[in-house]
Every structure is written in structure tokens, then in C-alpha cells.
Design a protein around this motif. Structure first.
Motif, short mmCIF file in Angstrom:
data_model
loop_
_atom_site.label_atom_id
_atom_site.label_comp_id
_atom_site.label_asym_id
_atom_site.label_seq_id
_atom_site.Cartn_x
_atom_site.Cartn_y
_atom_site.Cartn_z
N CYS A 134 -25.17 -14.44 17.28
CA CYS A 134 -25.02 -14.35 18.74
C CYS A 134 -25.17 -12.91 19.23
N PHE A 135 -25.11 -11.94 18.32
CA PHE A 135 -25.12 -10.54 18.72
C PHE A 135 -26.08 -9.71 17.87
N TYR A 136 -27.17 -10.36 17.43
CA TYR A 136 -28.13 -9.68 16.57
C TYR A 136 -28.74 -8.46 17.26
N ASP A 137 -28.76 -8.47 18.62
CA ASP A 137 -29.39 -7.38 19.35
C ASP A 137 -28.41 -6.26 19.73
N CYS A 138 -27.14 -6.39 19.36
CA CYS A 138 -26.19 -5.31 19.67
C CYS A 138 -25.20 -5.11 18.53
N LEU A 139 -25.65 -5.24 17.29
CA LEU A 139 -24.78 -5.06 16.12
C LEU A 139 -24.12 -3.69 16.19
N PRO A 140 -22.80 -3.63 16.11
CA PRO A 140 -22.12 -2.36 16.37
C PRO A 140 -22.27 -1.31 15.27
N PHE A 141 -22.79 -1.70 14.12
CA PHE A 141 -22.92 -0.74 13.03
C PHE A 141 -24.35 -0.23 12.87
N LEU A 142 -25.24 -0.55 13.83
CA LEU A 142 -26.61 -0.04 13.78
C LEU A 142 -26.75 1.14 14.74
N TRP A 200 -15.77 -0.10 14.93
CA TRP A 200 -16.32 -0.79 13.75
C TRP A 200 -16.60 0.22 12.63
N GLU A 201 -16.05 -0.09 11.49
CA GLU A 201 -16.32 0.72 10.30
C GLU A 201 -17.78 0.53 9.88
N ILE A 202 -18.45 1.61 9.56
CA ILE A 202 -19.84 1.51 9.10
C ILE A 202 -19.85 0.99 7.66
N PRO A 203 -20.59 -0.08 7.38
CA PRO A 203 -20.58 -0.62 6.01
C PRO A 203 -21.44 0.23 5.07
N PRO A 204 -21.26 0.07 3.77
CA PRO A 204 -22.16 0.73 2.82
C PRO A 204 -23.61 0.34 3.12
N GLU A 205 -24.54 1.24 2.83
CA GLU A 205 -25.94 1.00 3.20
C GLU A 205 -26.47 -0.30 2.63
N GLN A 206 -26.16 -0.60 1.37
CA GLN A 206 -26.67 -1.83 0.76
C GLN A 206 -26.10 -3.07 1.45
N GLU A 207 -24.83 -3.00 1.84
CA GLU A 207 -24.22 -4.15 2.53
C GLU A 207 -24.84 -4.32 3.92
N LYS A 208 -25.12 -3.20 4.58
CA LYS A 208 -25.76 -3.29 5.89
C LYS A 208 -27.13 -3.96 5.76
N GLN A 209 -27.86 -3.60 4.72
CA GLN A 209 -29.18 -4.23 4.50
C GLN A 209 -29.03 -5.72 4.22
N ASN A 210 -27.98 -6.10 3.50
CA ASN A 210 -27.75 -7.53 3.22
C ASN A 210 -27.50 -8.30 4.52
N ILE A 211 -26.75 -7.69 5.45
CA ILE A 211 -26.50 -8.35 6.73
C ILE A 211 -27.81 -8.54 7.48
N LEU A 212 -28.64 -7.51 7.49
CA LEU A 212 -29.91 -7.59 8.22
C LEU A 212 -30.83 -8.64 7.59
N ARG A 213 -30.88 -8.69 6.26
CA ARG A 213 -31.72 -9.72 5.60
C ARG A 213 -31.21 -11.12 5.95
N TYR A 214 -29.91 -11.27 5.94
CA TYR A 214 -29.32 -12.58 6.29
C TYR A 214 -29.72 -12.98 7.71
N LEU A 215 -29.62 -12.06 8.64
CA LEU A 215 -29.95 -12.36 10.04
C LEU A 215 -31.43 -12.66 10.22
N ILE A 216 -32.28 -11.90 9.55
CA ILE A 216 -33.73 -12.13 9.67
C ILE A 216 -34.08 -13.52 9.16
N ARG A 217 -33.49 -13.90 8.03
CA ARG A 217 -33.79 -15.24 7.50
C ARG A 217 -33.25 -16.33 8.44
N LYS A 218 -32.04 -16.12 8.99
CA LYS A 218 -31.50 -17.10 9.95
C LYS A 218 -32.42 -17.24 11.15
N ALA A 219 -32.93 -16.12 11.64
CA ALA A 219 -33.84 -16.16 12.79
C ALA A 219 -35.11 -16.92 12.47
#
Length: 806
Positions: free
Chosen positions: A653-661, A698-717
Motif C-alpha cells: 500500500c506504500f510502495y511509493d513512500c517507503l520510509p527507509f528509501l 524508522w530504523e534503516i535496515p541493513p542493505e541486504q535486508e532492504k534489497q530483499n524488501i524491494l525484491r519482494y515488492l517488485i515480484r508482488k507488483a
């Protein structure tokens, strides 16, 4: 003291005597009034007393009906069903009472999504000897069950069967059947399956019915034209309206309605000249009231406004003002538009004079006059006639019934006029006076008024004044807000049980319990216009003890997780009494600090029932929360200390305003209230008081975890896009339902482009963070909002097809 005691005793005695002396009619009336006011406890008590005092069986059944309705609104559906069944099983209840009971039962069943059972009850009403209006309402509800169950094929089959029914005791049966069915098909919430063609067929069946009045025929033609307009077939809509003009026995008002609708089809093509020709034809009709003539003149004036034709608009508005019987609302709206047009042309003197005419309109209300004075003040500021601007604001202050916040804002605007004259000392003096006189005002209200005052002076480009107000607002904001750090975790706890046992709850640094008592009196007016969901909201708190309230938060790959622990010393008793006296939670958040929208939900802890309120209409840049699997989800369960409640909000619901990007707001607003008979509490101001809500960082996640979130969202989209794409192809490529030309030349090329982007996902696990972020910003919005992409393409296609020659 003894004499005072006697007065109090006799006061109590007389009041009690009056209460006990109320008769059946007074009690039933009281119950109905309380029901309309949503004061259900009072309504229920009065209805029960009325039933006890009923003198006849009919009175008893009437009271039972009210009791059932109250129970329905209170959510006590099983008890409500029993009361309705008493009426159906009584041999003495009237036919009308039986019909009401059947309607009430059907309503409950529809809420429970038991549509087939609801239809059985509604169909029984068709054979009862009751007023035609009741039958029509039952038929409407019957048809809507098919819409609610998303079964339009079933609706069409039902209409076919119902159309064969004899209507000897129901004269307008078929008219109502085809009208309602047509309306459902042409206004169905999922536009991709709206069936305008069948809808028009139903309306045309009305045209062929014998003995139908000209007014009914007119409404059918208007509905046919409306369906063509909805499809973008404006010439076809005009043709239908032209046929309507040939109906016999049309009254001048009816002809005027047709011509005005025809004008709208020309306006939709930006052909304002043809629109005015139709409106002038309507204006020449005989026996039109001043009210109707005023409506037509307002539409003509509006067409000149859209063309920017100041001279012609002014002439038309002058004609409108001469009609003594014209609607004052038309006069006010057109004067404000005409003033705006003068403003746009930089004729500020004429703009001020035009706005001033609003004040002379007989039924101009307080809000109209406020708007006129505001705009007059702003154009005088632009003319640098600051004393006149200040005089307008001072005259506004003399209007009756201004709220305290309106008075404060007005004082700040007056202060700003001194700043506009570089008299900063006087401006500061007025501001300090406002702050001193309104110490009781909550911080968020002061913040909001300073913001609004600053916005007022933006139009006149008095930027130093704007800056002074914004500095004040920021000072107040910085001095009062709570903050909470939402940490990243690889996997959030699952369910209430998971949270209770989790390390997150055991670690006290994650616990947030800084709640304070809720000021009921300052919130009462706001709640009066708020959502109708029920809150435990007593005028005075009980003397019972309330347990502590605390929340915990975290986020993981899938989304944002919130856990609320609502301690309750009375939990065992509340559970025994089926939730009586239980709390509810009300929560809000804004995905940023200065968005124009926010989200709200209310959870009843005893039942787990949740209502979600999205403060914006769905569009490409706003994604509403829905209480469905895969979207917004809550769970409430009894724990040893009271209740535990989990809330999950997905990142989709908030892919366009993720607080850690980078580039996005890293702070979101959040607030929460707990409503409880023992006293209400809040974490951040009043319910809709956005300026004082707390802040979630919002705490900034580790870089690898941030990439995992983005991959998850891209696949969902990608998967969401494929589902939308397949539905669109099925609809638009169909020769009967769709539009093959649009599909081949507009939609198919766009699908090809988006499908090519999807082919890249085979390598997504190797993409670096920069490419993931770029893909999320450039491609994911097109996939996520593909239905809006289609709407944009459709608009472009229809504009070129119908308007390119104009």
C-alpha cells in the motif's frame, strides 16, 4: 441544609414520577428518537418499557420491532433475529409489521453475506398486501443482493424470471424492476464488468410497457443517455435525448431537463457554443419558474467562465441576479466564479466589487460571507490597499456564531496585515495576545491556525509574513510531540501469542506507554461529525480501575507490525458478560508528516470487530487499506492481563513512500486512543488532530535486508499486474463488451512494453540496490496501478476519436 435537602428530594420525586408516568406513546417515541440519534442504550430501555406498557398486541409488536432494530444497530444480531421472529410467528402482528420484520432479517443476513437466505425473506414481501413503496424497497434490496455477492449473471437471470411475474396488485412492478436492475448494471463498482448494453435494454423495455406515464418514460430515456455518456459515446447520448424530446405530454420543465442534459454532452466535447444553443432553447420555454431559469443561466455563465469570456459571463450573471426567484446558491456560486475570473485577469478592483455582491444576496450564509470577505481581503492585499483588507477581516469578525478557532485565525490574519505594512511590533503584539487568551487551546489547534494564517498571505506574496507564521507553527510543533523508533526485524512475531512470547515485548525499550487522559469536552464537537462507529464514550468516567495501555512496533520484509497490550483488571467479568463494558482502540497514521490524507481504524476489543476509514478517495497516488487477507489485518485475543491486539499493514500500500528509501519522508505521524468506561486516554492529541499526533521514526535496515524488501515488492507488483492485465485483455478484446480498436492501438502496445519489463525479473536476484530502487520507482507504479493506466489510455483514445476535429 435541611431545606435544600427537601428541595432536592421533591425535585427527584417529581422527575421520577414523570418518568414512571410516561405512557406507551411517549416511550415508543423516545425509543425512536434515541435510535435516530444512535443513542442505543436509551433507545433499547425505552422500547422495552414501551413493550411492558403496551395495551394491545399491535402496540406490543411495534415495540418489538423497535427493539429488534436497536439490537441490529448494536451488533447483537442473534438477539435481533429472535425479536424479528417473534413478529413473524405472531398471529396478531399486522402485515406491515411482518414486512418490516422480513426486511430487518434480510438486512442482517446481507451483513452476514448469507444472500440466498436474505432473498428468501425479501421475496416473501412481494406477495404481501402492503404499500407499494414497501414492495419496491424489498425488490431493490433483493436485486442488490446479486450486486453485493458480485454475481451479475445471477442478477440478469433473476430479472428474467421476475419479469414474468403477474403485477395485478403491484401496478408499477415492472417499471421498478427494470429501473433498479438497469441502475445496478450501469453503476456497478467494478467498471470493467459494468454492462451498459443490458442496462439500456432494460430501460428500453420500460419504453414498451403500456400505460406508462410520460415522466417514467423521460427517466428511462435520461438513464439511456446517461449510460452512453458513461461509455464516452456522447453523440449516441444526444440521439437518445433527441428522441426523449418527442415524447407526448412533456411539461416545459421536462423539456428543459432534456436540453440541459444535451448541453452537458456538448460541454464534454468542449463545444461550449453548441452547449449554449441548447441552453438558450431551454431558456425560451414557457412557464418556467425563476428557479429553473436561474439554473439555466448559471450553466450558461459557467460555460463562459470555462472559455475565459469575462464580458459574456458578466452579462449572464447580471441577468441571473435580476431573477428574484432564482436560487440564491446559483447567484452566490456564479458571483464567486466571476470574481475569480476578474482576479485571473488582474482586475482586482472589479474582483473585490463582485465578491462584495455576495454579501447582498438574501440567503447568503455565514460561510458564504466568510468566503467573500476572505477573497476581498486577499485582492485588496494584492492592490496593496492593506487598510481595506484589514477592514474586511474586521467585518468578518462581526459575523454571528464564529467558532473559537475561526476567531483565533481571524485575529492572526488581522495581525498579518500589520506585518504586510512592516509594522512587526503590532503584529507581534496581537499574536502574543492571541496566545495569552487561548492558553487552554491544544497545541495542534494553534499549529493549524498558524499554518492557515500563513497560507492566507501566500496569495498576496507577503512572504515575510508567511515565514513569521510558519516559524511560530514549527516552534509549537517541536515543543510537544512524542516519538517512537520502529525497528527492523527479519521476521515479526506471528499473532497475539507470538507477540506475548517474543523478545520484542520482553525488551522494555520497545514499550511505549506514555498515554494521558483524553479531554472529552474539547473533543465532543469533533466527534459529533466523526464516523458513526460506536465508542465507549461516557460523559463521566466510572470509578472502576483501568489497566495500563502500551504498544510495540517493528517492521519486516512484508510490512509494518503493531502490537497493543490493553491491560484490563475486569477482563474475567467482561468475558463472562459477553463483552459488556469493554474498551475499543482507535488508531490513525499518516505516511509522512505533511500528507493531505491519513488512515483510521477502530477495533472493538470484546469482539475483534474492526472498521477501517480511508480519508481520501482511491486514486493513482492513494492506496486505501482494506480489511481483507493480504491487506490490512488485525487480531484481538484475551491474554492473562487483558487483551492483546496485532495490526499488520503491508508495504504494497506504500510502495511509493517507503520510509527507509532515500528521498522519501523518514518520519510518519501516528496517534492512538483507548476508549474505556473507566476513562479515555490518548497518545497524541484528539482523534483527527494531525498536528499533535506523535511521530514514528524508522530504523534503516541493513542493505541486504532492504534489497530483499524491494525484491519482494517488485515480484508482488508483477503478479498484481498480470492479474489486472489478463482481466483487461479479456474485457477490451471482446467484440461485444469491449472496444477492439482501443485494445489493438492503445492497450496492447502498452501491455507489450510492460511485459518486456517483466522479462527482466529472471535476473532480479543479482540486481544491485541502485537498480532495484530505480525499477521500483519507474516500473512498479505502472504495474501496481495498471487499471489507472488503462483509464488514462482510454481518455486519450476517446479524446482523439471524438474531439480531434473540434
Amino acid at each position: 441544609m435541611k431545606q435544600l435537602g427537601r428541595y432536592l428530594f421533591w425535585g427527584w420525586f417529581l422527575t421520577s414520577s414523570w418518568v414512571f408516568a410516561q405512557n406507551y406513546q411517549q416511550l415508543i417515541r423516545s425509543a425512536e428518537i434515541n435510535l435516530r440519534k444512535k443513542e442505543y442504550s436509551g433507545a433499547k430501555e425505552a422500547a422495552h418499557q414501551a413493550r411492558e406498557k403496551a395495551q394491545t398486541e399491535e402496540e406490543k409488536q411495534a415495540a418489538t420491532l423497535v427493539i429488534a432494530k436497536v439490537l441490529t444497530e448494536m451488533g447483537q444480531k442473534e438477539e435481533a433475529k429472535k425479536e424479528y421472529q417473534k413478529i413473524l410467528q405472531s398471529s396478531i402482528s399486522t402485515v406491515s409489521q411482518q414486512a418490516e420484520a422480513l426486511m430487518g432479517l434480510a438486512k442482517i443476513l446481507r451483513e452476514e453475506r448469507r444472500y440466498e437466505s436474505a432473498r428468501e425473506y425479501l421475496a416473501r414481501i412481494f406477495s404481501l398486501t402492503v404499500d407499494e413503496k414497501i414492495k419496491n424497497k424489498a425488490l431493490t434490496d433483493f436485486l442488490f443482493t446479486w450486486s453485493e455477492s458480485e454475481n451479475l449473471a445471477g442478477l440478469k437471470e433473476a430479472v428474467e424470471n421476475l419479469s414474468q411475474r403477474k403485477q395485478a396488485d403491484w401496478p408499477n412492478y415492472q417499471v421498478h424492476l427494470f429501473t433498479e436492475a438497469g441502475r445496478i448494471l450501469s453503476s456497478y463498482r467494478d467498471w470493467t464488468v459494468r454492462d451498459y448494453k443490458t442496462s439500456r435494454r432494460y430501460y428500453r423495455q420500460i419504453l414498451s410497457l403500456p400505460g406508462v406515464s410520460s415522466e417514467v418514460l423521460l427517466n428511462a430515456w435520461l438513464a439511456i443517455a446517461g449510460s452512453y455518456v458513461a461509455e464516452g459515446h456522447l453523440p449516441a447520448a444526444r440521439k437518445a435525448l433527441s428522441e426523449a424530446l418527442h415524447l407526448k405530454e412533456l411539461q416545459p420543465l421536462h423539456k428543459a431537463t432534456i436540453l440541459r442534459e444535451m448541453a452537458k454532452t456538448f460541454t464534454g466535447e468542449n463545444d461550449y457554443q453548441s452547449a449554449r444553443e441548447a441552453l438558450f432553447r431551454a431558456l425560451q420555454l414557457e412557464r418556467l419558474t425563476d428557479g429553473t431559469k436561474g439554473n439555466i443561466l448559471a450553466e450558461i455563465a459557467n460555460s463562459f467562465y470555462k472559455e475565459g469570456n469575462l464580458e459574456k459571463m458578466a452579462e449572464t450573471v447580471a441577468q441571473l441576479l435580476k431573477l428574484s426567484g432564482a436560487n440564491d446558491r446559483d447567484k452566490i456560486n456564479q458571483l464567486l466564479l466571476l470574481g475569480n475570473l476578474h482576479w485571473e485577469k488582474k482586475d482586482y478592483q472589479a474582483a473585490a466589487q463582485t465578491y462584495g455582491q455576495v454579501l447582498q444576496v438574501r440567503n447568503a450564509g455565514k460561510n458564504d460571507k466568510q468566503e467573500a470577505y476572505n477573497r476581498m481581503a486577499q485582492v485588496y492585499l494584492l492592490m496593496r490597499e492593506i487598510a481595506k483588507a484589514r477592514a474586511c477581516l474586521e467585518e468578518m469578525g462581526k459575523l454571528p456564531d464564529l467558532t473559537e478557532e475561526q476567531k483565533i485565525l481571524l485575529s492572526l490574519k488581522i495581525a498579518g496585515t500589520y506585518g504586510a505594512e512592516d509594522n512587526w511590533q503590532e503584529m507581534e503584539k496581537i499574536i502574543k495576545g492571541v496566545e495569552k487568551e487561548n492558553k487552554q487551546l491544544l497545541t495542534a489547534q494553534l499549529i493549524e491556525t498558524f499554518w492557515k494564517a500563513g497560507q492566507f498571505f501566500m496569495n498576496s506574496r507577503d512572504y515575510p509574513v508567511v515565514e513569521a507564521f510558519l516559524k511560530r507553527a514549527n516552534w509549537f510543533r517541536a515543543s510537544s510531540l512524542k516519538e517512537y523508533l520502529c525497528r527492523f526485524v527479519p521476521q515479526a512475531p506471528v499473532g497475539v501469542g507470538g507477540w506475548v512470547q517474543s523478545e520484542l515485548v520482553k525488551d522494555k525499550k520497545n514499550r511505549e506507554a506514555r498515554f494521558y487522559n483524553y479531554d472529552i469536552k474539547s473533543a465532543a464537537l469533533l466527534l459529533a461529525t466523526d464516523v458513526s462507529a460506536q465508542r465507549p464514550f461516557p460523559e463521566e468516567p466510572t470509578k472502576e480501575k483501568r489497566g495500563e495501555t502500551a504498544f510495540y512496533m517493528c517492521y519486516d520484509r512484508q510490512g509494518w507490525h503493531i502490537y497493543v497490550q490493553s491491560d484490563e483488571p475486569r477482563i474475567e467479568q467482561i468475558t463472562l458478560e459477553n463483552g459488556r463494558g469493554a474498551s475499543s482502540l482507535e488508531m490513525f497514521f499518516m505516511p509522512g508528516e505533511n500528507k493531505e490524507y491519513y488512515y483510521q481504524w477502530i477495533i472493538k476489543l470484546a469482539t475483534g470487530e474492526v472498521n477501517v476509514y480511508n480519508y481520501h478517495s482511491p486514486h493513482r497516488y492513494f492506496h486505501p487499506l482494506e480489511n481483507t487477507p493480504g491487506n490490512f489485518q488485525t487480531q484481538t485475543a484475551v491474554i492473562p492481563t487483558g487483551w492483546g491486539t496485532t495490526i499488520f499493514i503491508p508495504w504494497e500500500c506504500f510502495y511509493d513512500c517507503l520510509p527507509f528509501l532515500s528521498g522519501n519522508e523518514t518520519t510518519w505521524r501516528f496517534s492512538m486512543q483507548r476508549w474505556d468506561p473507566a476513562g479515555n486516554i490518548t497518545w497524541g492529541g484528539r482523534v483527527h488532530e494531525t498536528g499533535r499526533w506523535g511521530l514514528i521514526r524508522w530504523e534503516i535496515p541493513p542493505e541486504q535486508e532492504k534489497q530483499n524488501i524491494l525484491r519482494y515488492l517488485i515480484r508482488k507488483a508483477w503478479y498484481k499486474y498480470q492479474a489486472s492485465r489478463d482481466a483487461a485483455v479479456d474485457y477490451w478484446s471482446c467484440s461485444e463488451r469491449g472496444d477492439k480498436e482501443f485494445y489493438q492501438h492503445y492497450l496492447q502496445p502498452e501491455i507489450t512494453r510492460l511485459d518486456l519489463s517483466g522479462q527482466q525479473l529472471t535476473e532480479i536476484d543479482t540486481w544491485p540496490g541502485e537498480k532495484l530502487e530505480s525499477f521500483l520507482k519507474e516500473i512498479v507504479p505502472k504495474w501496481m496501478e495498471f487499471t489507472y493506466q488503462i483509464e488514462g489510455l482510454r481518455k486519450e483514445y476517446l479524446s482523439k476519436k471524438h474531439f480531434s476535429g473540434k
